[in-house]
Write a protein that holds these residues in place. Structure first.
Motif, PDB file in Angstrom:
ATOM      1  N   ALA A   1       0.866  -1.063   0.078  1.00 13.67           N
ATOM      2  CA  ALA A   1       0.075   0.000  -0.006  1.00 13.67           C
ATOM      3  C   ALA A   1       0.851   1.321  -0.048  1.00 13.67           C
ATOM      4  CB  ALA A   1      -1.007   0.029   1.149  1.00 13.67           C
ATOM      5  N   ARG A   2       2.124   1.310   0.456  1.00 14.53           N
ATOM      6  CA  ARG A   2       3.098   2.357   0.408  1.00 14.53           C
ATOM      7  C   ARG A   2       4.073   2.353  -0.775  1.00 14.53           C
ATOM      8  NH1 ARG A   2       2.867   4.582   5.116  1.00 14.53           N
ATOM      9  NH2 ARG A   2       3.026   6.520   4.058  1.00 14.53           N
ATOM     10  N   LEU A   3       3.679   1.477  -1.795  1.00 14.12           N
ATOM     11  CA  LEU A   3       4.703   1.426  -2.968  1.00 14.12           C
ATOM     12  C   LEU A   3       4.697   2.796  -3.596  1.00 14.12           C
ATOM     13  CD1 LEU A   3       6.529  -0.430  -4.429  1.00 14.12           C
ATOM     14  CD2 LEU A   3       4.520  -1.373  -5.679  1.00 14.12           C
ATOM     15  N   ALA A   4       3.620   3.272  -4.052  1.00  7.44           N
ATOM     16  CA  ALA A   4       3.692   4.525  -4.840  1.00  7.44           C
ATOM     17  C   ALA A   4       4.326   5.568  -3.827  1.00  7.44           C
ATOM     18  CB  ALA A   4       2.063   4.855  -4.982  1.00  7.44           C
ATOM     19  N   ALA A   5       4.067   5.557  -2.578  1.00  8.09           N
ATOM     20  CA  ALA A   5       5.110   6.602  -2.117  1.00  8.09           C
ATOM     21  C   ALA A   5       6.617   6.355  -1.955  1.00  8.09           C
ATOM     22  CB  ALA A   5       4.641   6.468  -0.565  1.00  8.09           C
ATOM     23  N   MET A   6       6.840   5.062  -1.907  1.00  6.77           N
ATOM     24  CA  MET A   6       8.206   4.655  -2.024  1.00  6.77           C
ATOM     25  C   MET A   6       9.012   5.255  -3.404  1.00  6.77           C
ATOM     26  SD  MET A   6      10.719   3.420  -0.388  1.00  6.77           S
ATOM     27  CE  MET A   6      12.359   3.393  -0.858  1.00  6.77           C
ATOM     28  N   LEU A   7       8.194   4.838  -4.389  1.00  5.64           N
ATOM     29  CA  LEU A   7       8.564   5.277  -5.840  1.00  5.64           C
ATOM     30  C   LEU A   7       8.622   6.859  -6.124  1.00  5.64           C
ATOM     31  CD1 LEU A   7       6.699   2.505  -8.037  1.00  5.64           C
ATOM     32  CD2 LEU A   7       9.032   2.695  -7.384  1.00  5.64           C
ATOM     33  N   ASP A   8       7.428   7.583  -5.736  1.00  5.69           N
ATOM     34  CA  ASP A   8       7.558   8.947  -5.940  1.00  5.69           C
ATOM     35  C   ASP A   8       8.727   9.622  -5.042  1.00  5.69           C
ATOM     36  OD1 ASP A   8       5.594   8.775  -7.487  1.00  5.69           O
ATOM     37  OD2 ASP A   8       3.923   8.901  -6.232  1.00  5.69           O
ATOM     38  N   GLY A   9       8.795   8.999  -3.752  1.00  8.45           N
ATOM     39  CA  GLY A   9       9.641   9.537  -2.774  1.00  8.45           C
ATOM     40  C   GLY A   9      11.365   9.498  -3.450  1.00  8.45           C
ATOM     41  N   THR A  10      11.548   8.286  -3.846  1.00  5.70           N
ATOM     42  CA  THR A  10      12.828   8.057  -4.358  1.00  5.70           C
ATOM     43  C   THR A  10      12.939   9.046  -5.748  1.00  5.70           C
ATOM     44  OG1 THR A  10      12.704   5.771  -4.000  1.00  5.70           O
ATOM     45  CG2 THR A  10      14.223   6.290  -5.604  1.00  5.70           C
ATOM     46  N   ALA A  11      12.024   9.517  -6.635  1.00  2.00           N
ATOM     47  CA  ALA A  11      12.197  10.216  -7.516  1.00  2.00           C
ATOM     48  C   ALA A  11      12.326  11.540  -7.165  1.00  2.00           C
ATOM     49  CB  ALA A  11      10.871  10.114  -8.429  1.00  2.00           C
ATOM     50  N   ALA A  12      11.838  12.036  -6.077  1.00  2.00           N
ATOM     51  CA  ALA A  12      12.155  13.237  -5.358  1.00  2.00           C
ATOM     52  C   ALA A  12      13.630  13.307  -4.857  1.00  2.00           C
ATOM     53  CB  ALA A  12      11.105  13.401  -4.019  1.00  2.00           C
ATOM     54  N   ILE A  13      14.152  12.291  -4.201  1.00  2.00           N
ATOM     55  CA  ILE A  13      15.298  12.265  -3.804  1.00  2.00           C
ATOM     56  C   ILE A  13      16.555  12.511  -5.066  1.00  2.00           C
ATOM     57  CG2 ILE A  13      17.134  10.459  -2.975  1.00  2.00           C
ATOM     58  CD1 ILE A  13      15.213   9.590  -1.228  1.00  2.00           C
ATOM     59  N   ALA A  14      16.264  11.836  -6.312  1.00  2.00           N
ATOM     60  CA  ALA A  14      16.937  11.790  -7.413  1.00  2.00           C
ATOM     61  C   ALA A  14      16.894  13.544  -7.975  1.00  2.00           C
ATOM     62  CB  ALA A  14      16.447  11.020  -8.441  1.00  2.00           C
ATOM     63  N   ARG A  15      15.702  13.953  -7.966  1.00  2.00           N
ATOM     64  CA  ARG A  15      15.664  15.348  -8.196  1.00  2.00           C
ATOM     65  C   ARG A  15      16.447  16.305  -7.474  1.00  2.00           C
ATOM     66  NH1 ARG A  15      10.241  13.796  -9.145  1.00  2.00           N
ATOM     67  NH2 ARG A  15       9.710  14.832  -7.181  1.00  2.00           N
ATOM     68  N   ARG A  16      16.546  16.009  -6.255  1.00  2.00           N
ATOM     69  CA  ARG A  16      17.106  16.886  -5.190  1.00  2.00           C
ATOM     70  C   ARG A  16      18.564  16.871  -5.182  1.00  2.00           C
ATOM     71  NH1 ARG A  16      14.123  15.639  -1.377  1.00  2.00           N
ATOM     72  NH2 ARG A  16      15.366  13.682  -0.127  1.00  2.00           N
ATOM     73  N   HIS A  17      19.037  15.553  -5.449  1.00  2.00           N
ATOM     74  CA  HIS A  17      20.467  15.680  -5.573  1.00  2.00           C
ATOM     75  C   HIS A  17      21.263  15.505  -7.147  1.00  2.00           C
ATOM     76  CE1 HIS A  17      21.045  14.612  -1.491  1.00  2.00           C
ATOM     77  NE2 HIS A  17      19.775  13.985  -1.532  1.00  2.00           N
ATOM     78  N   GLY A  18      20.271  15.828  -8.121  1.00  2.00           N
ATOM     79  CA  GLY A  18      20.629  15.735  -9.563  1.00  2.00           C
ATOM     80  C   GLY A  18      21.331  14.484  -9.803  1.00  2.00           C
ATOM     81  N   LEU A  19      20.544  13.466  -9.562  1.00  2.00           N
ATOM     82  CA  LEU A  19      21.161  12.210  -9.971  1.00  2.00           C
ATOM     83  C   LEU A  19      19.791  11.314 -10.958  1.00  2.00           C
ATOM     84  CD1 LEU A  19      22.744  10.920  -6.567  1.00  2.00           C
ATOM     85  CD2 LEU A  19      23.955  11.707  -8.902  1.00  2.00           C
ATOM     86  N   THR A  20      20.444  10.467 -11.569  1.00  2.00           N
ATOM     87  CA  THR A  20      19.310   9.478 -12.259  1.00  2.00           C
ATOM     88  C   THR A  20      19.172   8.195 -11.324  1.00  2.00           C
ATOM     89  OG1 THR A  20      19.749  10.166 -14.372  1.00  2.00           O
ATOM     90  CG2 THR A  20      19.013   7.833 -14.164  1.00  2.00           C
ATOM     91  N   ILE A  21      18.124   8.060 -10.673  1.00  2.00           N
ATOM     92  CA  ILE A  21      17.914   6.966  -9.907  1.00  2.00           C
ATOM     93  C   ILE A  21      16.523   6.161 -10.634  1.00  2.00           C
ATOM     94  CG2 ILE A  21      17.310   5.728  -7.687  1.00  2.00           C
ATOM     95  CD1 ILE A  21      18.298   8.649  -6.396  1.00  2.00           C
ATOM     96  N   GLY A  22      16.832   5.111 -11.069  1.00  2.00           N
ATOM     97  CA  GLY A  22      15.999   4.196 -11.852  1.00  2.00           C
ATOM     98  C   GLY A  22      15.566   3.084 -10.766  1.00  2.00           C
ATOM     99  N   VAL A  23      14.177   2.771 -10.962  1.00  2.00           N
ATOM    100  CA  VAL A  23      13.672   1.940  -9.928  1.00  2.00           C
ATOM    101  C   VAL A  23      13.015   0.868 -10.684  1.00  2.00           C
ATOM    102  CG1 VAL A  23      12.057   1.336  -7.896  1.00  2.00           C
ATOM    103  CG2 VAL A  23      13.185   3.550  -8.288  1.00  2.00           C
ATOM    104  N   CYS A  24      13.407  -0.556 -10.255  1.00  2.00           N
ATOM    105  CA  CYS A  24      12.600  -1.762 -10.612  1.00  2.00           C
ATOM    106  C   CYS A  24      12.333  -2.393  -9.393  1.00  2.00           C
ATOM    107  CB  CYS A  24      13.905  -2.776 -11.276  1.00  2.00           C
ATOM    108  SG  CYS A  24      14.944  -2.135 -12.675  1.00  2.00           S
ATOM    109  N   ALA A  25      11.031  -3.094  -9.449  1.00  2.00           N
ATOM    110  CA  ALA A  25      10.418  -3.530  -8.338  1.00  2.00           C
ATOM    111  C   ALA A  25       9.839  -4.608  -8.517  1.00  2.00           C
ATOM    112  CB  ALA A  25       9.414  -2.509  -7.649  1.00  2.00           C
ATOM    113  N   HIS A  26      10.022  -5.759  -7.508  1.00  2.00           N
ATOM    114  CA  HIS A  26       9.026  -6.894  -7.409  1.00  2.00           C
ATOM    115  C   HIS A  26       7.840  -6.312  -6.589  1.00  2.00           C
ATOM    116  CE1 HIS A  26      12.665  -8.827  -8.272  1.00  2.00           C
ATOM    117  NE2 HIS A  26      13.413  -8.752  -7.311  1.00  2.00           N
ATOM    118  N   ALA A  27       6.959  -5.893  -7.513  1.00  2.00           N
ATOM    119  CA  ALA A  27       5.848  -4.834  -7.126  1.00  2.00           C
ATOM    120  C   ALA A  27       4.954  -5.687  -6.134  1.00  2.00           C
ATOM    121  CB  ALA A  27       5.152  -4.195  -8.182  1.00  2.00           C
TER     122      ALA A  27
END
Length: 483
Positions: free
Chosen positions: A344-370
């Motif tokens: 139930a928190r998977l979307a928050a994890m993915l969106d939060g990771t994307a925000a971390i990537a933007r904040r640090h100017g990095l590419t962070i791709g996510v693969c997940a065993h959804a």
């Protein structure tokens, strides 16, 4: 050193004791970034249980640390050498001792490669489900040590659920047998489960009794494209809430999809922010795929593509298998995180990771065993750029902190190793850490087995006899392997 080599050679064939520094250096580390490895004094490659016992008796007598290793495909530094240690490589103990179709078990040595076992049992109509992405290289002993998972976990579970019994050489050389060969058994404390995931810090696994299942039919897959990760994760929630049992449920975020497009020209829309892959291995998967397709469409999928046959399924799944190689092309190095959160928190994890990537100017791709909430954020960075390497490390820690904040865990299947020792203490808390240190002290009172791994080096049960352990944090480029 001469005493150590002499005593080891007294109980091992000469070709099983390696001392050439150029050779021993090649055994120094696994595939983790951010983990510095020490220089081993010697590498030993035993072929029998008795030889492993001899190594541990020698190590105890001389107070020399021992680092057990499999194929070194791990991603947490658990197999990294410490300065002056004995590297105990178990890859030569690679026999399948028994396959019993009546009891549905296999008995194997720790150096058996996962794919080799899977193919051997398949010849008898059986199935060993745990399937790490490195299954063509990783060993069963390593899988047990890290409690590994894989793509099929959503339906079939992880390694721990298939280990019925073990033979383990303890730190002092004694042989301990745990568990059973029977389908059921609850006699005493479950020592078998204690060793699964212990990363070689409590004993050396030399034989395993593994549960098998009947071979399932070939799976049939579909791919669904979404304009947002939130919509894809809502589809995952609905698939699981409606009682479906997919054999595979994988998700790739937009950064990963674009990286795969750039490498393989797969023609996926650049506007795709999430690609969901689902598969079923039921006798008639078509109705399941149709139902899941409808759920994906209702959640906002812009396109749902079901496969007509096994060949088309394989084609659809190629994108997932290309994910890491595609991300590796973006920068000289990658760091793979392994955070598992409630579905139930998977979307928050993915969106939060994307925000971390933007904040640090990095590419962070996510693969997940959804299907089980296990995310693998892949941080792409250049270790030759000190500031970028710093930002990569900071983003790694922020991703783990996010996972804990969302009610998750710092590792779903890669283990703690060196990489996440401090984070384990944050997740587990002081009472649990006290119990874990106590367990370590019972099985390894001298702190010789894989010192500095799992428990923080400052813990009383985790000293390193014989000198520095090389456990400071650093940056190592990694350009192979897959979550």
């Amino acid at each position: 050193m001469s005493d150590l080599i002499g005593q080891l050679c007294a109980g091992l064939p000469a070709d099983s004791v390696l001392t050439d520094p150029d050779i021993t250096r090649s055994y120094a580390n696994d595939m983790a970034s951010f983990c510095v490895a020490g220089a081993p004094a010697v590498v030993v490659l035993p072929r029998t249980v008795e030889q492993v016992q001899h190594v541990m008796r020698t190590a105890t007598a001389l107070r020399v640390p021992v680092v057990p290793q499999g194929a070194r495909t791990g991603l947490s530094g658990a197999a990294n050498a410490t300065d002056g240690c004995i590297v105990l490589s178990l890859v030569k103990m690679d026999r399948i001792l028994e396959i019993d179709p009546v009891e549905r078990i296999a008995v194997v040595e720790p150096g058996v490669v996962n794919a080799v076992l899977s193919r051997a049992v398949a010849e008898q109509g059986l199935y060993y489900p745990p399937d790490p992405s490195s299954w063509e290289q990783c060993t069963i002993g390593g899988n047990i040590g890290t409690a590994s998972g894989g793509l099929c976990c959503v339906k079939y579970g992880v390694t721990a659920e298939y280990v019925l019994g073990l033979d383990v050489v303890l730190a002092d050389g004694r042989l301990l047998t745990t568990g059973r060969r029977t389908a059921k058994g609850v006699a005493g404390y479950d020592l078998t489960r204690l060793f699964v995931g212990s990363e070689g810090s409590l004993g050396v696994v030399v034989r395993a009794v593994l549960a098998l299942k009947p071979a399932p039919p070939a799976q049939l897959a579909l791919a669904a494209e979404f304009p947002s990760t939130a919509q894809a994760c809502e589809a995952v929630r609905q698939i699981m809430a409606r009682g479906h049992a997919p054999s595979l449920l994988e998700l790739m975020d937009g950064a990963t999809v674009r990286a795969v497009n750039a490498m393989a020209k797969m023609g996926l829309p650049e506007t795709t922010e999430a690609l969901l892959l689902a598969a079923f291995d039921t006798p008639d998967p078509a109705p399941d795929l149709a139902a899941v397709g409808e759920l994906c469409t209702a959640a906002g999928a812009t396109q749902v593509v079901p496969a007509e046959d096994a060949a088309e399924s394989e084609l659809l799944l190629q994108a997932r298998r290309m994910a890491l190689p595609a991300l590796e092309r973006l920068r000289p190095a990658t760091m793979i995180d392994d955070v598992c959160v409630p579905r139930a928190r998977l979307a928050a994890m993915l969106d939060g990771t994307a925000a971390i990537a933007r904040r640090h100017g990095l590419t962070i791709g996510v693969c997940a065993h959804a299907g089980d909430g296990n995310t693998h954020p892949v941080v792409c960075f250049d270790p030759a750029d000190p500031d970028e390497a710093r930002r990569a490390r900071v983003s790694f820690d922020e991703i783990m902190a996010l996972g804990l904040e969302l009610g998750g865990t710092i590792t779903g299947e890669h283990g703690v190793g060196l990489l996440k020792r401090e984070w384990l203490a944050k997740e587990a808390g002081p009472v649990a850490m006290e119990m874990q240190r106590g367990i370590k002290a019972v099985f390894d009172p001298l702190g010789l087995l894989n010192p500095g791994k799992v428990l923080a080096a400052s813990d009383p049960a985790e000293h390193t006899p014989g000198g520095p352990d090389g456990h400071s944090i650093g940056f190592l480029a990694r350009t192979e392997g897959e979550p």
